[in-house]
Design a protein around this motif. Structure first.
Motif, PDB file in Angstrom:
ATOM      1  N   SER A  29      42.842  29.886 100.133  1.00 26.42           N
ATOM      2  CA  SER A  29      43.132  30.788  99.050  1.00 26.42           C
ATOM      3  C   SER A  29      43.927  29.971  98.111  1.00 26.42           C
ATOM      4  O   SER A  29      44.856  29.366  98.363  1.00 26.42           O
ATOM      5  CB  SER A  29      43.684  31.944  99.566  1.00 26.42           C
ATOM      6  N   ILE A  31      44.867  29.921  93.594  1.00 19.67           N
ATOM      7  CA  ILE A  31      44.748  30.231  92.080  1.00 19.67           C
ATOM      8  C   ILE A  31      43.994  29.305  91.351  1.00 19.67           C
ATOM      9  O   ILE A  31      44.669  27.851  91.222  1.00 19.67           O
ATOM     10  CB  ILE A  31      46.182  30.704  91.576  1.00 19.67           C
ATOM     11  N   GLU A  36      42.316  32.696  88.304  1.00 20.95           N
ATOM     12  CA  GLU A  36      41.687  33.637  89.005  1.00 20.95           C
ATOM     13  C   GLU A  36      41.986  33.476  90.614  1.00 20.95           C
ATOM     14  O   GLU A  36      42.220  32.165  91.016  1.00 20.95           O
ATOM     15  CB  GLU A  36      40.185  33.470  88.951  1.00 20.95           C
ATOM     16  N   SER A  37      42.047  34.363  91.229  1.00 20.84           N
ATOM     17  CA  SER A  37      42.305  34.048  92.752  1.00 20.84           C
ATOM     18  C   SER A  37      40.961  33.738  93.619  1.00 20.84           C
ATOM     19  O   SER A  37      39.844  34.529  93.346  1.00 20.84           O
ATOM     20  CB  SER A  37      42.691  35.331  93.522  1.00 20.84           C
ATOM     21  N   ARG A  39      39.054  32.437  97.358  1.00 27.17           N
ATOM     22  CA  ARG A  39      39.096  32.221  98.768  1.00 27.17           C
ATOM     23  C   ARG A  39      37.748  31.764  99.298  1.00 27.17           C
ATOM     24  O   ARG A  39      36.783  32.344  99.001  1.00 27.17           O
ATOM     25  CB  ARG A  39      39.526  33.398  99.536  1.00 27.17           C
ATOM     26  N   LYS A  75      47.749  29.118  98.009  1.00 27.44           N
ATOM     27  CA  LYS A  75      48.603  30.037  98.486  1.00 27.44           C
ATOM     28  C   LYS A  75      48.529  30.266  99.781  1.00 27.44           C
ATOM     29  O   LYS A  75      49.311  30.676 100.469  1.00 27.44           O
ATOM     30  CB  LYS A  75      48.038  31.341  97.878  1.00 27.44           C
TER      31      LYS A  75
END
Length: 182
Positions: A29, A31, A36-37, A39, A75
């Motif tokens: 995961s 950014i 934008e996030s 995964r 992250k």
């Protein structure tokens, strides 16, 4: 540059090294550059260091495509059980070449040889101050190549291919538009 002292960064880095060594997939995961996030599952191939940005990037396969993920933007990262050796065999990077004329002022030749030392290249001396360089690179590194070539300013002039020249023009127009907004 990356925050190398951050314990989370160190943990992700070690896990990615383990995944590369064991040819195991990871779920990451992060950014994105567009904030934008994201995964996704990746098969890590290698970690690349950019001296210019003082950052590490993960080179990985996702859905049969080559991707780069800035390690500092990760992250969370977890090792998955399945291996991904088949994806490594399927992936053959597309090779490209760009031909530039170099004017050797302000030590430009020496700087270019150092700057592009990791690339396969052909260098031809044209006269006392001018050289033709053909630089071979992976298509996935094209944006990085545009930035690196632009960093030499007028001392490097791209001759071919036309598509690369258009990428340079587009990048310069984009920069001018950003400056106009300031």
């Amino acid at each position: 540059g990356d925050d190398y002292a951050d314990p989370q960064y160190k943990k992700h880095f070690r896990l990615l090294l383990q995944a590369i060594t064991e040819k195991r997939r990871v779920e990451i995961s992060f950014i994105s550059g567009k904030n934008e996030s994201v995964r996704k599952e990746y098969l890590p191939l290698q970690l690349e260091y950019s001296a210019k940005d003082d950052k590490f990037r993960l080179k990985a396969v996702c859905e049969r495509h080559l991707h780069y993920v800035n390690v500092g933007r990760i992250k969370s990262c977890r090792l998955l059980e399945q291996t991904g050796e088949e994806a490594c065999m399927l992936l053959e990077p597309e090779r490209c070449a760009v031909t530039v004329l170099l004017t050797d002022e302000r030590n430009a030749l020496e700087r270019a040889m150092l700057h592009f030392s990791h690339l396969e290249k052909i260098t031809e001396r044209l006269d006392e101050k001018h050289y033709r360089l053909q630089l071979m690179y992976n298509k996935s590194d094209e944006t990085e190549m545009v930035i690196r070539i632009l960093s030499f300013g007028p001392l490097l002039r791209v001759q071919e291919p036309a598509g690369f020249i258009e990428l340079l023009r587009h990048r310069l127009r984009k920069q001018l538009a950003l400056r106009a907004k300031e």
